[in-house]
Design a protein around this motif. Structure first.
Motif, short mmCIF file in Angstrom:
data_model
loop_
_atom_site.label_atom_id
_atom_site.label_comp_id
_atom_site.label_asym_id
_atom_site.label_seq_id
_atom_site.Cartn_x
_atom_site.Cartn_y
_atom_site.Cartn_z
N GLN A 43 37.54 41.00 29.39
CA GLN A 43 36.30 41.26 30.12
C GLN A 43 35.71 39.99 30.72
O GLN A 43 35.22 39.99 31.86
CB GLN A 43 35.29 41.96 29.22
CG GLN A 43 34.17 42.62 30.01
CD GLN A 43 34.71 43.65 31.00
OE1 GLN A 43 35.52 44.50 30.64
NE2 GLN A 43 34.29 43.56 32.26
N HIS A 55 37.40 37.34 31.64
CA HIS A 55 38.25 37.05 32.80
C HIS A 55 37.84 37.89 34.00
O HIS A 55 37.71 37.40 35.12
CB HIS A 55 39.72 37.33 32.48
CG HIS A 55 40.43 36.21 31.78
ND1 HIS A 55 40.16 35.88 30.47
CD2 HIS A 55 41.39 35.35 32.20
CE1 HIS A 55 40.93 34.86 30.12
NE2 HIS A 55 41.69 34.51 31.15
N LYS A 56 37.68 39.18 33.76
CA LYS A 56 37.33 40.10 34.86
C LYS A 56 35.96 39.76 35.43
O LYS A 56 35.76 39.83 36.65
CB LYS A 56 37.31 41.54 34.34
CG LYS A 56 38.68 42.10 34.15
CD LYS A 56 38.68 43.60 34.47
CE LYS A 56 40.11 44.05 34.65
NZ LYS A 56 40.18 45.47 35.02
N ASP A 57 35.03 39.46 34.55
CA ASP A 57 33.66 39.17 35.01
C ASP A 57 33.63 37.90 35.86
O ASP A 57 32.93 37.85 36.87
CB ASP A 57 32.71 39.04 33.81
CG ASP A 57 32.42 40.38 33.13
OD1 ASP A 57 32.78 41.43 33.70
OD2 ASP A 57 31.83 40.37 32.03
N ALA A 60 35.18 38.60 39.18
CA ALA A 60 34.24 39.31 40.06
C ALA A 60 33.29 38.33 40.74
O ALA A 60 32.97 38.48 41.93
CB ALA A 60 33.45 40.35 39.26
N VAL A 61 32.83 37.32 40.00
CA VAL A 61 31.97 36.28 40.59
C VAL A 61 32.71 35.58 41.73
O VAL A 61 32.19 35.41 42.84
CB VAL A 61 31.53 35.25 39.53
CG1 VAL A 61 30.68 34.15 40.17
CG2 VAL A 61 30.77 35.91 38.39
N LEU A 63 33.11 37.84 44.78
CA LEU A 63 31.85 38.01 45.52
C LEU A 63 31.50 36.74 46.29
O LEU A 63 31.04 36.80 47.44
CB LEU A 63 30.72 38.38 44.57
CG LEU A 63 30.78 39.81 44.03
CD1 LEU A 63 29.87 39.98 42.81
CD2 LEU A 63 30.39 40.81 45.12
N PHE A 110 25.54 32.28 42.61
CA PHE A 110 26.47 33.12 41.87
C PHE A 110 26.49 32.68 40.41
O PHE A 110 26.85 31.54 40.11
CB PHE A 110 27.87 33.04 42.50
CG PHE A 110 27.87 33.58 43.90
CD1 PHE A 110 28.06 34.93 44.14
CD2 PHE A 110 27.62 32.74 44.99
CE1 PHE A 110 28.02 35.45 45.44
CE2 PHE A 110 27.59 33.23 46.29
CZ PHE A 110 27.78 34.59 46.52
N LYS A 111 26.10 33.60 39.54
CA LYS A 111 25.99 33.31 38.11
C LYS A 111 27.30 33.65 37.41
O LYS A 111 27.70 34.83 37.37
CB LYS A 111 24.84 34.15 37.54
CG LYS A 111 24.69 34.16 36.02
CD LYS A 111 24.18 32.86 35.48
CE LYS A 111 23.91 32.91 33.97
NZ LYS A 111 25.14 32.96 33.14
N VAL A 112 27.94 32.64 36.87
CA VAL A 112 29.14 32.82 36.05
C VAL A 112 28.68 33.18 34.62
O VAL A 112 27.76 32.54 34.11
CB VAL A 112 29.97 31.50 36.03
CG1 VAL A 112 31.11 31.58 35.03
CG2 VAL A 112 30.49 31.19 37.43
N PRO A 113 29.29 34.18 34.00
CA PRO A 113 28.82 34.54 32.66
C PRO A 113 29.03 33.42 31.63
O PRO A 113 30.02 32.70 31.69
CB PRO A 113 29.67 35.77 32.30
CG PRO A 113 30.83 35.76 33.22
CD PRO A 113 30.38 35.07 34.47
#
Lengths: 246, 246
Positions: free
Chosen positions: A64, A66-68, A71-72, A75, A236-239
């Motif tokens: 998750q 990695h996916k999140d 996605a950043v 985008l 862009f916010k990286v988790p």
């Protein structure tokens, strides 16, 4: 589809009109906690709550995260490709934070005594890790970095790392494929004692002072990278559910 | 704990050093999509992606949405209790958005043809729903509203609803227990054509112009409620994966 919709419709009537309490699920508090962190609703949190250490560990090491992050990156690239830019002589900059935006501290945070941020920040131990210069890349970000450059953006790293780490940081970046940049801004002795947010805002203002630059995009894992003056057209916010920097 | 930590440590070494690709999980793209929405990384999205309609429906009707909103309310209340406020004659305001911050549109969005935002916005149908004035309260927010007032904050609603909906909005609010407020700001004919973000910023600036008020907190389900000038000391993002308003 129709049956599903009808189910949802009826379920809503029941759930919203009767005010039915939600069922209990022990893990869901950690989902809410992480959402609070990522939306900047929760601030100044000192450590990951003990009850969420295992959750954060699974999140960070699983698919998750990695996916999140991917996605950043997707985008940010989509925006970079489509943003209309003034036709002038200014250079279009893209700001990247370093720690856990470009260079991952996950191998450090996954150590048993660090517990994914479940134990208080230990500046001595963290300094030893930083000195090693062996961070892997945050997934998806190297690819974004290359794509941004191919679109003509110049990269400026603004990092809270100390100037004394310049050589080791450059070596780490280059080993991973981050080979060129417009500027690599590190914390000077004169920046000591300021919050990360104020420090980064000051550096952005300094970048813009000569009138040669335009900040278009800005990627960071902390909200303190992304708020204040002149953050760019888009942020862009990286988790990062492991620690908070103000 | 030690065995778990060792597992995590070894898993990290493998995951980060070998660059192992994440396993595939079909639902996880919708988790990333929702995180992108909630962090304001994704903007101007027209509809919920078809593949995520069922996910959003389950989220909104299940316990997680309730828990996530409750977490927002808890954090806002904690901040309200502890924030140091200047001792002067200004009135301390708390701004609340209305749609899906206070009054829930979930019964509308759960209708089969609305599909939790999976179909394009239909202003005619939505106007009919708004005219009914039968929204339930967003969970946890009525309690927050009462607690904020008991701490001495005055509530100002700033809503994108039209002035023509004032009577029905007041009736809906009062029926649910939202009985008093300092101001209920609705969109005037002169506000037509401005984005929600610009409109709300203008209304905050108007509130502050006389020097009698201070904006301390601000709760909204859209980032356009929470960015721009004079948003308050702290903002609190209520989750909403059903639609985007710029």
């Amino acid at each position: 589809m129709k049956v599903l919709s009808l189910f949802f419709f009826l379920a809503t009537i029941i759930a919203t009109c009767q005010g039915a309490p939600p069922h209990h699920n022990p893990g869901s508090d950690c989902l809410s906690w992480r959402l609070s962190v990522e939306t900047n609703n929760m601030r100044e949190w000192p450590v990951v709550p003990q009850a969420c250490v295992s959750y954060v560990g699974h999140y960070m090491l699983g698919y998750q995260y990695h996916k999140d992050v991917q996605a950043v990156a997707d985008l940010a690239y989509h925006f970079a490709k489509t943003v209309p830019l003034p036709k002038d002589l200014r250079t279009n900059l893209w700001i990247l934070d370093i720690a856990d935006t470009v260079l991952s501290n996950l191998p450090y945070y996954a150590q048993p005594d660090i517990a994914f941020g479940g134990t208080p920040y230990n500046s001595t131990k963290f300094a030893i890790w930083e000195q090693k210069g062996i961070s892997p890349a945050v997934p998806g970000i190297l690819d974004l970095y290359k794509k941004l450059q191919s679109l003509g953006f110049k990269i400026v790293f603004i990092s809270g790392r100390s100037e004394s780490l310049r050589a080791v940081t450059i070596k780490n970046l280059k080993n991973l494929g981050f080979t060129t940049w417009e500027n690599l801004i590190l914390k000077q002795a004169s920046d000591a004692g300021t919050s990360s947010q104020i420090y980064k805002e000051k550096k952005r203002n300094e970048l813009l002072a000569n009138g040669f630059y335009r900040i278009v995009g800005n990627v960071g894992d902390q909200w303190s990278d992304l708020v204040g003056e002149h953050v760019g057209y888009r942020t862009f916010k990286v988790p990062n559910p492991m620690y908070y920097i103000s």
